[in-house]
Motif scaffolding. Structure first.
Motif, PDB file in Angstrom:
ATOM      1  N   GLY A  68      18.963 -57.077  -1.395  1.00  0.00           N
ATOM      2  CA  GLY A  68      20.129 -57.619  -0.488  1.00  0.00           C
ATOM      3  C   GLY A  68      19.699 -57.749   0.897  1.00  0.00           C
ATOM      4  O   GLY A  68      20.524 -58.443   1.434  1.00  0.00           O
ATOM      5  N   SER A  69      18.463 -57.609   1.304  1.00  0.00           N
ATOM      6  CA  SER A  69      18.182 -57.623   2.611  1.00  0.00           C
ATOM      7  C   SER A  69      16.858 -58.271   2.732  1.00  0.00           C
ATOM      8  O   SER A  69      15.932 -57.761   1.897  1.00  0.00           O
ATOM      9  N   ALA A  70      16.332 -59.294   3.368  1.00  0.00           N
ATOM     10  CA  ALA A  70      15.137 -59.656   3.825  1.00  0.00           C
ATOM     11  C   ALA A  70      14.675 -59.586   5.132  1.00  0.00           C
ATOM     12  O   ALA A  70      15.148 -60.515   6.014  1.00  0.00           O
ATOM     13  N   GLU A  71      14.417 -58.552   5.763  1.00  0.00           N
ATOM     14  CA  GLU A  71      14.199 -58.398   7.097  1.00  0.00           C
ATOM     15  C   GLU A  71      12.760 -57.901   7.392  1.00  0.00           C
ATOM     16  O   GLU A  71      12.287 -56.985   6.498  1.00  0.00           O
ATOM     17  N   PHE A  72      12.139 -57.912   8.419  1.00  0.00           N
ATOM     18  CA  PHE A  72      10.820 -57.478   8.752  1.00  0.00           C
ATOM     19  C   PHE A  72      11.122 -55.890   9.212  1.00  0.00           C
ATOM     20  O   PHE A  72      12.143 -55.546   9.873  1.00  0.00           O
ATOM     21  N   SER A  73      10.085 -55.133   8.810  1.00  0.00           N
ATOM     22  CA  SER A  73      10.454 -53.755   9.308  1.00  0.00           C
ATOM     23  C   SER A  73       9.857 -53.417  10.704  1.00  0.00           C
ATOM     24  O   SER A  73       9.203 -54.207  11.322  1.00  0.00           O
ATOM     25  N   PRO A  74      10.346 -52.207  11.299  1.00  0.00           N
ATOM     26  CA  PRO A  74       9.965 -52.055  12.808  1.00  0.00           C
ATOM     27  C   PRO A  74       8.514 -52.035  12.765  1.00  0.00           C
ATOM     28  O   PRO A  74       8.116 -52.553  14.019  1.00  0.00           O
ATOM     29  N   TYR A  75       7.472 -51.465  11.889  1.00  0.00           N
ATOM     30  CA  TYR A  75       6.003 -51.510  12.175  1.00  0.00           C
ATOM     31  C   TYR A  75       5.798 -52.952  12.290  1.00  0.00           C
ATOM     32  O   TYR A  75       5.096 -53.315  13.200  1.00  0.00           O
ATOM     33  N   PHE A  76       6.179 -53.975  11.288  1.00  0.00           N
ATOM     34  CA  PHE A  76       5.919 -55.195  11.635  1.00  0.00           C
ATOM     35  C   PHE A  76       6.077 -55.754  12.823  1.00  0.00           C
ATOM     36  O   PHE A  76       5.199 -56.639  13.415  1.00  0.00           O
ATOM     37  N   ILE A  77       7.291 -55.530  13.283  1.00  0.00           N
ATOM     38  CA  ILE A  77       7.732 -56.277  14.656  1.00  0.00           C
ATOM     39  C   ILE A  77       6.839 -55.502  15.659  1.00  0.00           C
ATOM     40  O   ILE A  77       6.304 -56.231  16.505  1.00  0.00           O
ATOM     41  N   GLN A  78       6.475 -54.283  15.779  1.00  0.00           N
ATOM     42  CA  GLN A  78       5.938 -53.720  16.837  1.00  0.00           C
ATOM     43  C   GLN A  78       4.575 -54.200  16.504  1.00  0.00           C
ATOM     44  O   GLN A  78       3.837 -54.556  17.641  1.00  0.00           O
ATOM     45  N   ARG A  79       3.882 -54.312  15.585  1.00  0.00           N
ATOM     46  CA  ARG A  79       2.397 -54.899  15.358  1.00  0.00           C
ATOM     47  C   ARG A  79       2.348 -56.259  15.892  1.00  0.00           C
ATOM     48  O   ARG A  79       1.204 -56.715  16.654  1.00  0.00           O
ATOM     49  N   ALA A  80       3.294 -57.181  15.672  1.00  0.00           N
ATOM     50  CA  ALA A  80       3.290 -58.357  15.991  1.00  0.00           C
ATOM     51  C   ALA A  80       3.149 -58.791  17.237  1.00  0.00           C
ATOM     52  O   ALA A  80       2.735 -59.507  18.081  1.00  0.00           O
ATOM     53  N   THR A  81       4.159 -57.969  18.046  1.00  0.00           N
ATOM     54  CA  THR A  81       4.364 -57.804  19.325  1.00  0.00           C
ATOM     55  C   THR A  81       2.994 -57.178  20.249  1.00  0.00           C
ATOM     56  O   THR A  81       2.568 -58.083  21.015  1.00  0.00           O
ATOM     57  N   GLN A  82       2.272 -56.558  19.690  1.00  0.00           N
ATOM     58  CA  GLN A  82       0.739 -56.137  20.257  1.00  0.00           C
ATOM     59  C   GLN A  82      -0.150 -57.545  19.763  1.00  0.00           C
ATOM     60  O   GLN A  82      -0.737 -57.321  21.029  1.00  0.00           O
ATOM     61  N   LEU A  83       0.326 -58.070  19.041  1.00  0.00           N
ATOM     62  CA  LEU A  83      -0.894 -59.215  18.872  1.00  0.00           C
ATOM     63  C   LEU A  83      -0.640 -60.342  19.824  1.00  0.00           C
ATOM     64  O   LEU A  83      -1.465 -61.302  20.153  1.00  0.00           O
ATOM     65  N   VAL A  84       0.798 -60.420  20.024  1.00  0.00           N
ATOM     66  CA  VAL A  84       1.102 -61.520  21.162  1.00  0.00           C
ATOM     67  C   VAL A  84       0.243 -61.293  22.344  1.00  0.00           C
ATOM     68  O   VAL A  84      -0.233 -62.267  23.096  1.00  0.00           O
ATOM     69  N   TYR A  85       0.160 -59.923  22.799  1.00  0.00           N
ATOM     70  CA  TYR A  85      -0.561 -59.823  24.064  1.00  0.00           C
ATOM     71  C   TYR A  85      -2.139 -59.381  23.781  1.00  0.00           C
ATOM     72  O   TYR A  85      -2.590 -59.008  24.778  1.00  0.00           O
ATOM     73  N   LYS A  86      -2.598 -59.581  22.793  1.00  0.00           N
ATOM     74  CA  LYS A  86      -4.049 -59.325  22.542  1.00  0.00           C
ATOM     75  C   LYS A  86      -4.782 -60.660  23.306  1.00  0.00           C
ATOM     76  O   LYS A  86      -4.735 -61.681  23.116  1.00  0.00           O
ATOM     77  N   ARG A  87      -5.804 -60.096  24.139  1.00  0.00           N
ATOM     78  CA  ARG A  87      -6.306 -61.096  24.762  1.00  0.00           C
ATOM     79  C   ARG A  87      -7.981 -60.726  24.883  1.00  0.00           C
ATOM     80  O   ARG A  87      -8.041 -59.496  24.677  1.00  0.00           O
TER      81      ARG A  87
END
Length: 171
Positions: A68-87
């Motif tokens: 009934g729902s298709a949403e990203f997990s909190p872990y997915f969102i946190q890890r994606a945020t980390q990769l945005v700042y990976k330099r």
């Protein structure tokens, strides 16, 4: 990494065998990759081996559409945020005269026995995880022939020649 290689890794990660669901999985893989790109994760990271686990998590999150729902997990969102700042990391690079005319001795701050380096005569530092296979190899100790150049960018790389840390020095 090719889509076929990524598909196989995702299938292993979520426990799917056979090819029946491949088209659906590829759709989810592309959706997750687009999400990461739109969020600002650099393309070389989205398409590199570093993001396989995150893409697998994202596909798994979307795979549960029947609940009934298709949403990203909190872990997915946190890890994606980390990769945005990976330099790319920074290494200190210094130079001194080499053993003969036209050569320079380079010293880097993080030199260890297993370190692998590439260099180029440029002041432009590559992005994290860029493929530097086209750059010259350096063993971390030998003098470098300057060929009349005055700037050298030295990059610590992975076994696959992907950029990890970099520094620039005037010679």
């Amino acid at each position: 990494m090719t889509n076929a290689e990524l598909l196989e890794k995702v299938k292993i990660g979520i426990g799917i065998t056979g090819t029946y669901q491949d088209a659906t999985l590829l759709t989810y893989i592309n959706d997750v990759k687009n999400f990461l790109s739109d969020a600002g994760v650099p393309e070389n990271i989205v398409n590199g081996s570093e993001s396989v686990g995150l893409i697998t998590r994202g596909v798994s999150d979307l795979w549960n559409y029947g609940t009934g729902s298709a949403e990203f997990s909190p872990y997915f969102i946190q890890r994606a945020t980390q990769l945005v700042y990976k330099r790319i990391g920074v290494i200190e690079v210094s130079s001194s005269p080499g053993t003969s005319t036209g050569k320079v001795k380079i010293t880097v701050s993080d030199n260890t026995a297993d370190a692998r380096y590439r260099y180029s005569f440029t002041e432009k530092i590559p992005n994290y995880n860029d493929d530097l296979s086209g750059w010259a190899e350096w063993d971390g100790t030998s003098d470098i022939m300057t060929e009349g150049n005055t700037i050298i960018c030295v990059v610590r790389v992975t076994a696959e020649n992907r950029a990890l840390k970099a520094g620039v020095v005037n010679v």
